[in-house]
Write an enzyme that holds these catalytic residues in place. Structure first.
Site, PDB file in Angstrom:
ATOM      1  N   LYS A  53       0.924  -1.277   0.080  1.00 54.59           N
ATOM      2  CA  LYS A  53       0.096   0.245  -0.286  1.00 54.59           C
ATOM      3  C   LYS A  53       0.757   0.983  -0.353  1.00 54.59           C
ATOM      4  CE  LYS A  53      -4.015  -2.298   1.897  1.00 54.59           C
ATOM      5  NZ  LYS A  53      -4.454  -3.071   3.454  1.00 54.59           N
ATOM      6  N   GLN A  97      -5.443  -1.343   8.986  1.00 61.40           N
ATOM      7  CA  GLN A  97      -4.984  -2.882   8.777  1.00 61.40           C
ATOM      8  C   GLN A  97      -5.507  -4.510   9.572  1.00 61.40           C
ATOM      9  OE1 GLN A  97      -3.623  -3.309   5.832  1.00 61.40           O
ATOM     10  NE2 GLN A  97      -3.982  -5.724   5.196  1.00 61.40           N
ATOM     11  N   ASP A 120     -11.420   3.068   3.975  1.00 58.00           N
ATOM     12  CA  ASP A 120     -12.148   1.513   3.302  1.00 58.00           C
ATOM     13  C   ASP A 120     -13.127   0.621   3.337  1.00 58.00           C
ATOM     14  OD1 ASP A 120      -9.952  -0.090   3.537  1.00 58.00           O
ATOM     15  OD2 ASP A 120      -9.585  -0.424   5.568  1.00 58.00           O
TER      16      ASP A 120
END
Ligand code: GUN
Length: 294
Positions: A53, A97, A120
């Protein structure tokens, strides 16, 4: 005839090219998009995802920073970090995460992210917005799948889409996005009784179960579009999806490979969401979100 391959690498490259221009425009007008990634513990897969990422961010012109916490970190330390990032005007996207260690409450942590920075799309508000057809950020993996279908002009409205998998990250939001676009949606799991009875009806079959080669050629109808979200390591060390690719390819109309299918799209859509968040912040359109309301 063998199916047309949906090449995720190629679509991802083309989408990134388009969004890189948007990032450049934003940077020229004084806002560099910024993403903060929080990782707790040392899950090897998570560490690789985070590294990828960060690299993808730098390639497209997004500033990124990683906040790492040990496995035994207290939840409050992470919440304090998120609160500081919520206030940081250089950061437009915040990503925690997953998975978090077992002593963490996922919803408590994710819901502490400012709604307008939840790139997200996992915040309960953003999930509610998606359910009601007003999505603010689309979760990255199903968003990537929608882009793949669009780029191949695969029609969705009126089609029967069967989603196998019911995770919060893929299966559930995937079903909602397809429903929003006018598909008739059936959601199954890997344990659905007589799964093939459902998968055989699919015009669009999306599989996200983490079960290697769950979907065999006998379970699909000719011409179906097959999207394989799974990524599993076989006994011989090679990667395989949730679909038995070679035989299913001979029956399907379109199919995604593993690797090189959905995988490259997920990070791409995270980049898009971060640039979108920065564009909104730059334009000052986030005032409707008051964290105190959630
Ligand atoms: N872990 C596995 N997939 C994801 C994802 O899309 N986002 C986050 N934050 N964690 C993940």
């Amino acid at each position: 005839m063998s199916a047309q391959i949906i090449d995720g690498k190629q679509i991802a490259a083309s989408v990134r090219g388009e969004w890189k221009l948007r990032a450049e425009k934003l940077i020229q007008s004084g806002t560099t998009p910024g993403l903060a990634v929080i990782i707790v513990g040392d899950n090897p897969a998570s560490s690789i995802y985070v590294r990828n990422k960060v690299r993808a961010c730098s390639e497209i012109g997004i500033f990124s920073e990683v906040h790492s916490f040990p496995q035994d970190a207290q939840q409050q330390e992470v919440l304090d970090c998120i609160h500081a990032l919520n206030e940081n005007t250089h950061i437009h996207g915040i990503l925690v995460q997953l998975p978090l260690p077992p002593h963490f409450e996922n919803n408590r942590v994710i819901t502490s992210i400012a709604v307008e920075k939840d790139v997200d799309g996992f915040h309960l508000y953003n999930i509610g917005a998606l359910v009601t057809g007003n999505a603010h950020f689309l979760p990255c993996t199903p968003y990537g799948v929608m882009v793949m279908l669009e780029r191949h002009q695969i029609s969705i409205e009126g089609q029967h889409a069967v989603v196998v998998g019911r995770s919060n990250i893929v299966g559930k939001p995937m079903a909602l996005m397809l429903l929003e676009r006018g598909a008739t949606v059936t959601v199954c799991t890997s344990r659905t009784r007589d799964l093939s009875q459902f998968t055989k009806q699919a015009d669009i079959l999306i599989v996200a179960t983490g079960k290697p080669r769950l979907i065999t050629a006998a379970m699909v109808k000719p011409g179906v579009t097959v999207i394989d979200v799974g990524i599993n390591r076989s006994a011989d060390g090679t990667l395989c999806g949730d679909v038995d690719f070679e035989p299913v390819k001979e029956i399907a109309g379109y199919i995604t490979p593993v690797p090189g299918g959905v995988g490259p799209m997920t990070i791409t859509m995270l980049l898009c969401n971060t640039i979108l968040a920065a564009e909104r912040a730059h334009a000052g359109v986030n005032s409707e979100f008051n964290q105190d309301n959630f």
